[in-house]
Enzyme design. Structure first.
Site, PDB file in Angstrom:
ATOM      1  CG  ASP A 283      -2.197   0.862   0.969  1.00 25.95           C
ATOM      2  OD1 ASP A 283      -2.162   1.721   0.058  1.00 25.95           O
ATOM      3  OD2 ASP A 283      -3.201   0.697   1.689  1.00 25.95           O
TER       4      ASP A 283
HETATM    5  C1  NOJ Z   1      -4.128   3.834   0.220  1.00 25.73           C
HETATM    6  C2  NOJ Z   1      -5.296   2.920   0.376  1.00 25.73           C
HETATM    7  O1  NOJ Z   1      -5.196   2.229   1.611  1.00 25.73           O
HETATM    8  C3  NOJ Z   1      -5.445   1.916  -0.745  1.00 25.73           C
HETATM    9  O2  NOJ Z   1      -6.657   1.238  -0.591  1.00 25.73           O
HETATM   10  C4  NOJ Z   1      -5.362   2.599  -2.072  1.00 25.73           C
HETATM   11  O3  NOJ Z   1      -5.521   1.657  -3.107  1.00 25.73           O
HETATM   12  C5  NOJ Z   1      -4.038   3.313  -2.191  1.00 25.73           C
HETATM   13  N1  NOJ Z   1      -3.927   4.303  -1.125  1.00 25.73           N
HETATM   14  C6  NOJ Z   1      -3.864   4.019  -3.543  1.00 25.73           C
HETATM   15  O4  NOJ Z   1      -4.743   5.068  -3.627  1.00 25.73           O
END
Ligand code: NOJ
Length: 760
Positions: A283
């Site tokens: 993430d």
């Molecule tokens: C953080 C989020 O937790 C995740 O779900 C998301 O896909 C990414 N950012 C990219 O935006």
């Protein structure tokens, strides 16, 4: 847990669930050969570049171009302009050391430009085929814009409504979660990876993010082995079995080991046990965060440990780019290990056909974006996902006699809120609000529309930049009082009122946890004052989590929860309120009475004094306000005559359970037939009830049908916390069928034969 692919076998007299064994997808041999040939030619820096995912907005165009030119980036997120995507791709294919296409990823959560209802709403349809179709439409629109990879589905089980991200998943139940996870993977990826108009899915957030302590986003998850195996991990596993190409690691500590550096999760479970052959992306900044967690000593240590755990691609924090080349040079990491991490990324790019055609067709992009077909699909989805929670005295559908209707509330005419959070590429101006939908639908009604109150988050939200809120207009206390009084005047003038209340879209989603579940701002006071006027009131709820509506549940005759219904929400809600569509959604989360009941879920273990299970608190009921699986319709269904095909079940066999369903009302409607079981004794305590099958059927007024659900013995398998492996234990089981998790029709059966122990 094995995964049951949902399929309707026969519609005339019976409907069944059939188990079809599925296998994780393996790349075709020619993709592997292609990747290996390419790897043999690439430098270490180029290989590391393939592991780097950069966020478009963090770099100037010149900086991004330069990274691509040097082969230092393999993927971008947040590049949504197809012209820019083509330009970057051109550099990758003509100026980089080797022509390797870029992979463009994006949060296609519930639509791309055309926004579908939020995921929790889609699950409330109890229709995996609908979820599959909606994600295939989202895939088509996003792919036409140059997106190759959706960071979705989010399959985190959530049992705590305080957690803002509960809106992104399918709710509290592992069986329903499995069905929705697999359906969405099929919807995104289509019949095979690389099928035209489809994308790669990315299953997130692996694993256990939904159990954040206290519902506080990013906080640790402390999950017992029992709940990990029997609840939290199941939807991820189902998604892998459905062929998911990629996974995203979660932010939080799982039982004190950060998920992104968790060898047990990434290697033992995902790769060894489940046979996952795709790749894992971290993430956003989750790699660097290992230093924050007090796990890695510094960024270089984080890179090393995450690499060893098996994270192939790093989102944004660039520790791989900075430290891996030196780690390879010092032989701390071998070239073979590096190749193993890069190979699946190259294989996926090959399978998507990007080496032969990496470019966006701009004509196709224009044709697909917000097309009539996209809008029609989104409207249908919104109709299927709304839940009728109360309808005393048949206040709904709206009486044809109403000449003047007051439409009140901060969400009644708000385009940005109708889309819901995580609709990053949605455009508020495209969106049909409830006010607009109702005015179009009933042009002869005099609509008296006003906000009554304004609601606002007290701190910044990560969604503010993408979808700025309209500026507040009620600036002084006098303004607020005047507007409140004006709203009540309209309620008095009208024959009846519709109040559209709930949470602004940025009050749920990421970094949007709450310590209370009350209607934000002055909405409850407005609702109570409107009801006190004494004319019929309908409450339309727009929310991404269950809210405390205990007062409304007793005092407002009609409550329709529409979640966030998306671009076509206003049309769909107008159809629902007027009876042109009949609500058929059912809760996939137990709806609490108050925040003090959280976490709340139906499938708890059986405990001391089970007959008093609803009185575990002395100051409030411990039963939910509305149970899991609950939802009303404008018609009434009766279910009678539960029959089992046998009262014995062989451990390798299956049985059928059927009920007679009748639409006893005078309009057509849809009903969800649900089947629950309970294992009476075994090597561990088992939940009071577990969902084991369901199907949604449509019946015309007066129509009746025998509905049959199949139960394979394998569905009764579980991971025993005392024996530490899967078991299928003989003995007596209860079985219920009905229209929610309190279903009354009951029978029992015996599971035969000795314990089968299956090592995972
Ligand atoms: C953080 C989020 O937790 C995740 O779900 C998301 O896909 C990414 N950012 C990219 O935006």
């Amino acid at each position: 847990m094995s995964f049951c692919r949902f399929s309707v076998l026969a519609v005339a007299v019976s409907v069944s669930l059939v188990c079809i064994a599925q296998k994780p997808a393996s790349p075709p041999a020619k993709a592997t050969r292609f990747a290996n040939d390419l790897l043999a030619k690439m430098s270490v820096e180029e290989k590391v570049g393939q592991l780097e995912q950069a966020a478009g907005q963090l770099y100037t165009d010149t900086q991004s171009d330069d990274l691509v030119r040097k082969g230092q980036v393999g993927s971008f997120l947040f590049v949504t302009d197809p012209v820019r995507a083509n330009a970057l791709q051109h550099i990758a294919m003509t100026e980089a050391p080797h022509p390797i296409p870029l992979l463009f990823g994006y949060d296609v959560i519930h639509g791309f430009r055309t926004i579908n209802p939020i995921p929790l709403a889609m699950a409330s349809s109890w229709d995996p085929a609908l979820a599959e179709h909606a994600q295939s439409m989202a895939a088509r629109e996003a792919r036409a814009a140059g997106i190759h990879w959706a960071f979705s589905p989010m399959v985190d089980i959530a049992r705590d409504a305080r957690w803002g991200r509960i809106m992104e998943g399918a709710g509290e139940d592992p069986y329903l979660g499995e069905q929705m996870a697999a359906a969405q993977v099929r919807g995104f990826q289509g019949p095979y990876i690389g099928a035209p108009d489809y994308l790669l899915a990315c299953v997130k957030h692996f694993g256990g993010y939904g159990a954040a302590e206290g519902g506080r986003d990013y906080d640790s998850s402390d999950i017992s082995d029992d709940l990990l195996h029997n609840v939290y991990l199941r939807p991820y596993h189902a998604a892998v079995d459905a062929g998911a190409a990629t996974m995203m690691s979660a932010y939080m500590d799982l039982n004190s080991v950060p998920a992104s550096g968790n060898v047990w999760l990434m290697q033992d479970v995902l790769r060894k046990e489940w046979g996952f052959k795709g790749f894992v992306v971290s993430d956003w900044d989750a790699v660097k965060s290992l230093t924050v967690h007090g796990y890695a000593a510094d960024a270089a240590d984080a890179a090393r440990r995450v690499f060893d755990a098996g994270i192939n691609m790093e989102m944004t924090s660039s520790t791989y780019r900075k430290y891996l080349p030196a780690l390879v040079a010092s032989k701390a990491i071998s070239v073979v290990q590096l190749d193993d991490m890069v190979r699946p990324i190259l294989e996926m790019k090959y399978e998507l056909g990007l080496f032969t055609n990496p470019y966006v067709d701009l004509d196709k992009f224009k044709k697909e974006t917000l097309s009539a077909e996209q809008r029609a699909s989104a409207e249908h989805a919104a109709e299927e996902t709304a839940i009728l929670l109360r309808n005393e005295g048949h206040v709904l559908p709206l009486a044809k006699s109403a000449k003047t209707i007051a439409l009140i509330g901060p969400l009644a005419d708000s385009q940005v809120d109708t889309m819901g959070s995580w609709s990053l590429h949605g455009v508020p101006a495209d969106t049909i609000t409830i006010a607009q939908g109702l005015r179009e639908k009933l042009p002869n009604v005099q609509w008296l529309v006003t906000k009554g109150v304004e609601i606002k988050r007290t701190d910044a939200s990560i969604f503010d930049a993408q979808a700025p809120e309209p500026k507040p207009t009620l600036l002084t206390e006098d303004d607020k009082k005047r507007e409140f009084a004006h709203a009540l005047d309209l309620v008095k003038q009208a024959d009846m009122s519709i109040l559209v209340l709930g949470e602004a879209m940025n009050m749920n989603g990421e970094r949007a946890s709450r310590a209370t579940l009350t209607l934000p701002g002055n909405q409850e006071t407005l609702l109570e004052a409107a009801v006190a006027v004494g004319k019929p009131v309908v409450l339309v709820l727009m929310t991404g989590r269950p809210l405390d509506i205990t007062w409304a549940a007793e005092n407002v005759p009609a409550i329709l929860n529409v979640w966030y219904p998306g671009t076509e929400g206003g049309h769909a809600v107008a159809n629902l309120l007027t009876g042109d569509a009949n609500p058929s959604g059912k809760l996939t989360v137990s709806w609490p009475r108050s925040v003090g009941q959280l976490p709340l879920y139906y499938n708890t273990n059986r405990t001391q004094n089970p007959e008093a299970a609803a009185t575990r608190y002395w100051d409030e009921s411990s039963a939910p306000l509305y149970p899991f699986g609950f939802g009303l319709s404008y018609t009434q269904f009766t279910m009678t005559d539960l029959k089992l095909s046998s009262d014995r079940l062989a451990p390798d066999g299956s049985m059928e359970a059927s009920v007679h369903v009748r639409n006893a009302g005078d309009v057509a409607g849809e009903e969800v037939v649900q089947m629950y079981t309970h294992q009476r004794a075994g090597s561990a305590s088992r939940p009071v009830r577990e969902l084991k099958g369901f199907t949604k059927i449509r019946l015309a007024a007066g129509e009746e049908r025998v509905v049959t659900l199949k139960l394979a013995a394998d569905e009764l398998r579980y991971w025993s916390p005392s024996l530490k492996h899967d078991v299928l234990e003989p003995g007596t089981f209860d079985l219920w069928m009905g229209d929610d998790s309190t279903a009354k029709l009951h029978s029992t059966f015996q599971l035969d034969a000795a314990t089968i122990a299956a090592k995972r």
